[in-house]
Design an enzyme around this catalytic site. Structure first.
Site, PDB file in Angstrom:
ATOM      1  N   LEU A 139       0.888  -1.163   0.000  1.00 25.83           N
ATOM      2  CA  LEU A 139       0.000   0.000   0.000  1.00 25.83           C
ATOM      3  C   LEU A 139       0.921   1.207   0.000  1.00 25.83           C
ATOM      4  O   LEU A 139       1.892   1.240   0.764  1.00 25.83           O
ATOM      5  CB  LEU A 139      -0.894   0.012   1.244  1.00 25.83           C
ATOM      6  CG  LEU A 139      -2.033  -1.007   1.305  1.00 25.83           C
ATOM      7  CD1 LEU A 139      -2.709  -0.951   2.673  1.00 25.83           C
ATOM      8  CD2 LEU A 139      -3.061  -0.740   0.205  1.00 25.83           C
ATOM      9  N   ASP A 140       0.651   2.190  -0.847  1.00 24.87           N
ATOM     10  CA  ASP A 140       1.575   3.309  -0.941  1.00 24.87           C
ATOM     11  C   ASP A 140       1.494   4.206   0.294  1.00 24.87           C
ATOM     12  O   ASP A 140       0.675   4.010   1.191  1.00 24.87           O
ATOM     13  CB  ASP A 140       1.367   4.101  -2.236  1.00 24.87           C
ATOM     14  CG  ASP A 140      -0.013   4.724  -2.347  1.00 24.87           C
ATOM     15  OD1 ASP A 140      -0.517   5.234  -1.329  1.00 24.87           O
ATOM     16  OD2 ASP A 140      -0.593   4.701  -3.454  1.00 24.87           O
ATOM     17  N   PHE A 141       2.374   5.190   0.341  1.00 22.30           N
ATOM     18  CA  PHE A 141       2.559   6.060   1.500  1.00 22.30           C
ATOM     19  C   PHE A 141       1.255   6.699   1.959  1.00 22.30           C
ATOM     20  O   PHE A 141       0.997   6.830   3.155  1.00 22.30           O
ATOM     21  CB  PHE A 141       3.581   7.144   1.128  1.00 22.30           C
ATOM     22  CG  PHE A 141       4.052   7.984   2.284  1.00 22.30           C
ATOM     23  CD1 PHE A 141       4.953   7.478   3.218  1.00 22.30           C
ATOM     24  CD2 PHE A 141       3.618   9.290   2.435  1.00 22.30           C
ATOM     25  CE1 PHE A 141       5.400   8.255   4.272  1.00 22.30           C
ATOM     26  CE2 PHE A 141       4.058  10.082   3.488  1.00 22.30           C
ATOM     27  CZ  PHE A 141       4.957   9.566   4.409  1.00 22.30           C
TER      28      PHE A 141
END
Length: 300
Positions: A104-106
């Site tokens: 999951l991205d930032f």
């Protein structure tokens, strides 16, 4: 299963990938009795015997899977050169060597699975199991978006919405497994979507193609695994029924791999875990159990 030596060490020990590179290059690793100094050497995780500084590192037949409620503002990586916070800054020490199932991205949050077994992580990452997300986009959900969600599409230039360092330009988007529009308004709209991959910022790229930036993105489930009121930044072990479903899925994947090796036609896989009879209560995740001694909570 063949894999790089540095990856094998990082997966089955407390070494990070960079630390694994260094111990190999410094001559502390033996493969089948011989010193190996090339981190990229391919090893068979089932057959090869690998020692690091005189300690055996081997694939675990037992495995543990945990659910982490990832908050925004954390990277899914062991370390960050820029010093940004990672999930391993929040995870307890016993999970420092666990492998994330995808990323999951930032700026994204929600369900993130982690496991101490690379073959489990690989099987889940490469599967077409359903991933569900709740998203908030800037602007309206248009008929063009709905058509693409229902039928899929190919974008020649899919760089919008992707990571600035990504080398991926074009992208094919499969039809969504499902979607539900909860609010459709001029300023912001919210919807739930179900897809079968979720790689390479797929959703952010998809909506960016329609000039609709994703303001919030939360993964609410992976197959049948949900947060179950898990607080943000906390972890839980899989439930007995979740382990049972995972066990059934992995057995089906192994059978499929054998059939593919025998050139049999590939059957169509379901998008969710098959239901299974309750399995024996999962074993624990004590340090002793990870080393093959004793019993604990969460092992399969």
């Amino acid at each position: 299963m063949m894999m790089r030596l540095n990856k094998f060490i990082a997966h089955y020990s407390t070494y990070s990938r960079r630390e694994a590179d260094k111990v190999v290059q410094d001559g502390y690793v033996r493969v089948n009795g011989e010193i190996e100094e090339n981190p990229a050497t391919q090893v068979d995780e089932k057959a090869d015997v690998i020692y690091v500084s005189g300690k055996l590192v081997s694939r675990q037949e037992k495995y543990t899977v945990i659910v982490y409620n990832k908050p925004k503002g954390e990277l899914v990586t062991k370390s960050d050169p820029k010093g940004r916070r990672t999930i391993y800054d929040s995870l307890s020490k016993e999970f420092k060597h666990y492998i994330p199932v995808g990323r999951l991205d930032f700026a994204s949050e929600g369900v993130l699975l982690l496991t101490d077994a690379s073959h489990v992580a690989t099987a889940l990452m490469e599967s077409d199991l359903e991933r569900r997300y709740k998203i908030k986009i800037k602007g309206e959900v248009t008929s063009e978006m709905e058509h693409a969600m229902l039928n899929g599409m190919f974008i020649e230039d899919a760089t919008a919405g992707g990571h600035s360092h990504s080398t991926i330009t074009s992208m094919e988007f499969k039809p969504f497994l499902g979607y539900q529009i909860q609010k459709n308004a001029h300023n912001y709209s919210t919807l739930k979507v179900a897809i079968s991959e979720g790689k390479n910022r797929e959703l952010r790229r998809f909506f960016a193609h329609f000039d609709a930036e994703i303001a919030d993105l939360k993964r609410i489930s992976f197959a049948e695994i949900e947060l179950n009121n898990l607080p943000e930044g906390k972890t839980r072990f899989l439930t007995r029924s979740e382990y049972s479903a995972l066990f059934t899925f992995l057995k089906a994947e192994e059978k499929l791999a054998r059939e593919m090796a025998g050139n049999k036609p590939k059957p169509k896989l379901k998008a969710t875990f098959d239901k299974a009879k309750p399995a024996p209560k999962p074993r624990g995740d004590s340090k002793a159990n990870r080393q093959g001694k004793g019993k604990g909570k969460g092992k399969k």
